[in-house]
Write an enzyme that holds these catalytic residues in place. Structure first.
Site, PDB file in Angstrom:
ATOM      1  N   ASN A 110       6.551  -6.935  11.014  1.00 31.65           N
ATOM      2  CA  ASN A 110       6.961  -7.473   9.718  1.00 31.65           C
ATOM      3  C   ASN A 110       8.392  -7.987   9.720  1.00 31.65           C
ATOM      4  OD1 ASN A 110       6.085  -7.794   6.882  1.00 31.65           O
ATOM      5  ND2 ASN A 110       7.756  -6.377   6.444  1.00 31.65           N
ATOM      6  N   HIS A 116       5.121  -3.625  -4.648  1.00 36.81           N
ATOM      7  CA  HIS A 116       3.875  -4.367  -4.373  1.00 36.81           C
ATOM      8  C   HIS A 116       2.684  -3.797  -5.155  1.00 36.81           C
ATOM      9  CE1 HIS A 116       5.923  -6.502  -1.206  1.00 36.81           C
ATOM     10  NE2 HIS A 116       6.161  -5.401  -0.550  1.00 36.81           N
ATOM     11  N   LYS A 126      13.171  -0.638   6.191  1.00 35.31           N
ATOM     12  CA  LYS A 126      12.322  -0.852   7.380  1.00 35.31           C
ATOM     13  C   LYS A 126      12.989  -1.763   8.413  1.00 35.31           C
ATOM     14  CE  LYS A 126       8.726  -2.558   5.189  1.00 35.31           C
ATOM     15  NZ  LYS A 126       9.197  -2.443   3.804  1.00 35.31           N
TER      16      LYS A 126
END
Length: 444
Positions: A132, A179, A109
Site C-alpha cells: 500500500n 473507511h 503504516k
C-alpha cells in the site's frame, strides 16, 4: 483469471499472472488510460474498459484491486457463483520466497513500513518495501530469494480478500474509525478486516501489537491462547513482560526474558507520541528478525521520515509550512495537531468518509488560529470546527487555501495541510494533493 481494476495494482498482478502462464482478462469501470491498451496487448492480456460485462465472470478466480469495493455487483456475483475472489497482495504472496514483515493499522503504516525497511537495509540485508506504500507487491515478488526480506504496508482493503497470506512478522499499530463507508459504517467490520493480517500465522510466527489499544490487545491475546501465536507488545503506558516499552524516557526491550535498554527517546529521528509508537513497533519487528541492537539504534536515529506525513516544506516570514496530506482520517489529524505547541493555521477537507470530528474539537479550540476548509466536506468542517477558532473560511482551490493561510499566519505559526479526508474530490490521490501543496508553497 479475471483482474478487476486497471490501475497500478491491477496492472501489476495481471503482469505477474501472465508471467506465471495464466490466461488473464482485465476489466475496468473507467476508460483506458493513455497507452494502457497497448501495454496489455504486449502482455497478452485481454481486456474491457468502460464497464464490467458477464465476460469477467468467465474465470477460475478473480483478483480485485484495493480500490474496488467488495460490494460492486461484479464481485458480489462472483462470490455468489463460487468464483474465489482474492486481493493482489494474496496472489503475490503465492510466489514469494522471502519472509514477509507486514504492517497495518489505521495510522502510521507508511512511516512504520518505511522505518522497518530502513532498519533492514542498514543491517545489510536485501530488502523489498512494497504494498500500500505505492509499489505493488506483484511487481517485485518474482525477484525474491529466501535470503531477502519483504516489508509490506497492508491496508484493510488488501486484507479483505486474503486466504493464505501469512507474514513471518505482522505488526498491528492502532485502530480508529476509518473507511467506514466501505464497511457498512461498522467499526467492528473494519477491525475484523485488519485482524486478517495475523489470521494465518502460527506458533512459528510473531504478532507485534499495540498493547495500549484495548481492542488490539484482546485480539492478540485471544490469538495467543487459541493458536499459540507468539505475541510481542509495545507500550508507552506500562512495562511489558514481552515486547518493548518506555521507562524514564528510554526505549527498553524485554524479549525471551532478557531485558536490554535500546536508546533514549530524545535520540529518535521521528518526533511526537505517535512516532514513538511507530519506532517501538519497528524496533520489535526488526529485533524479532535478528537485527542487532546497534543497527536498530542507529537506524532509529538516522531515519528521515516519509513524504506527505508531517513533511516540512519550507519556512517563510517566520511561518513553517507542513505537508501532512497523508492524514486522510480524523485520528491522523489529531496526532498532527498534538505534535505542535505553536499556533496552527489548518487547511483541511476533501471527500468525507463518514468522519466524526468530536475528538478533534478540544485540540482545535486550543491550538488552531485559523481553519481553511476545502473540498466536498468544507461546509461540514465549517459547521463543526469553524465556531471553535478565531478565523474560518472556505477556499475553492489549494491555491486559494494557501493564500488565505498566509494571510492568517503570524511569525512562529505553522501552516498545516492535514485534511482528515480522502483526496478524490479534487485530486487523483493524496500524493498529488501533497505535491500541489508543496509546489504552491515553494512558489510563494
Amino acid at each position: 483469471m479475471t483482474v478487476v481494476g486497471g490501475a497500478r495494482s491491477g496492472l501489476a498482478v495481471a503482469r505477474l499472472l501472465r508471467k506465471a502462464g495464466a490466461q488473464v482478462f482485465l476489466t475496468e469501470q473507467k476508460a483506458a488510460a493513455a497507452g494502457l491498451e497497448a501495454m496489455l496487448d504486449a502482455l497478452g492480456v485481454r481486456y474491457e474498459f468502460g464497464g464490467h460485462t458477464v465476460r469477467a465472470l468467465e474465470a477460475d478466480l478473480m483478483v480485485v484491486s484495493p480500490g474496488v469495493p467488495s460490494t460492486i455487483p461484479l464481485v458480489v456475483q462472483a462470490l455468489r457463483t463460487g468464483i474465489p475472489v482474492y486481493s493482489e497482495i494474496e496472489v503475490a504472496s503465492w510466489f514469494c520466497q522471502a519472509p514477509i514483515v507486514a504492517v497495518t493499522g489505521t495510522n502510521g503504516k507508511t512511516t512504520t513500513t518505511s522505518l522497518i525497511g530502513h532498519i533492514f537495509r542498514q543491517s545489510g540485508r536485501r530488502t523489498i518495501v512494497a504494498g500500500n506504500i505505492g509499489y505493488p507487491f506483484s511487481d517485485y515478488v518474482l525477484d525474491t530469494t529466501p535470503d531477502d526480506v519483504v516489508v509490506l504496508e497492508v491496508s484493510s482493503f488488501q486484507l479483505d480478500h486474503v486466504a493464505t497470506f501469512r507474514p513471518r512478522v505482522s505488526v498491528l499499530l492502532n485502530l480508529t474509525p476509518d473507511h467506514l463507508d466501505r464497511y457498512n459504517y461498522s467499526f467492528n467490520e473494519y477491525a475484523q478486516s485488519k485482524f486478517r493480517i495475523f489470521a494465518n500465522q502460527c506458533d512459528q510466527d510473531v504478532l507485534v501489537y499495540n498493547h495500549d489499544d484495548v481492542l488490539i490487545r484482546s485480539a492478540a491475546e485471544r490469538a495467543h491462547q487459541k493458536r499459540g501465536l507468539r505475541i510481542l507488545g509495545f507500550s508507552q503506558k506500562e512495562e511489558l513482560s514481552a515486547g518493548a516499552f518506555v521507562r524514564e524516557g528510554y526505549l527498553v526491550f524485554r524479549i525471551d526474558k532478557q531485558e536490554e535498554v535500546l536508546m533514549h527517546a530524545d535520540k529518535l529521528a521521528l518526533r511526537g507520541r505517535h512516532n514513538l509508537y511507530n519506532s517501538l513497533a519497528a524496533a520489535v519487528a526488526a529485533r524479532v528478525m535478528e537485527v542487532r541492537n546497534d543497527v536498530v539504534r542507529e537506524s532509529l536515529a538516522s531515519f528521515e521520515g516519509v513524504p506527505h506525513r508531517l513533511e516540512f516544506v519550507r519556512e517563510l516570514d517566520g511561518v513553517r509550512y507542513i505537508n501532512d496530506s497523508k492524514a486522510t482520517n480524523v485520528n491522523a489529524v489529531w496526532y498532527a495537531l498534538e505534535s505542535f505547541s505553536c499556533p496552527i493555521v489548518l487547511i483541511a477537507g476533501g471527500r468525507d468518509k463518514g468522519n466524526d470530528y468530536t475528538v478533534l474539537k478540544p485540540l482545535v479550540a486550543e491550538k488552531v488560529r485559523a481553519l481553511v476548509a476545502i473540498g466536498e466536506s468544507a461546509d461540514k468542517l465549517m459547521a463543526e470546527l469553524g465556531p471553535l477558532v478565531p478565523h474560518a473560511v472556505k477556499a475553492q482551490s489549494m491555491e486559494e487555501a494557501i493564500r488565505y493561510a498566509r494571510l492568517f499566519a503570524e511569525p512562529g505559526d505553522v501552516v498545516l495541510l492535514s485534511p482528515a479526508c480522502a483526496s478524490f474530490d479534487m485530486f487523483e490521490n493524496y500524493e498529488e494533493r501533497g505535491d500541489t501543496f508543496r509546489r504552491l508553497v515553494m512558489s510563494l
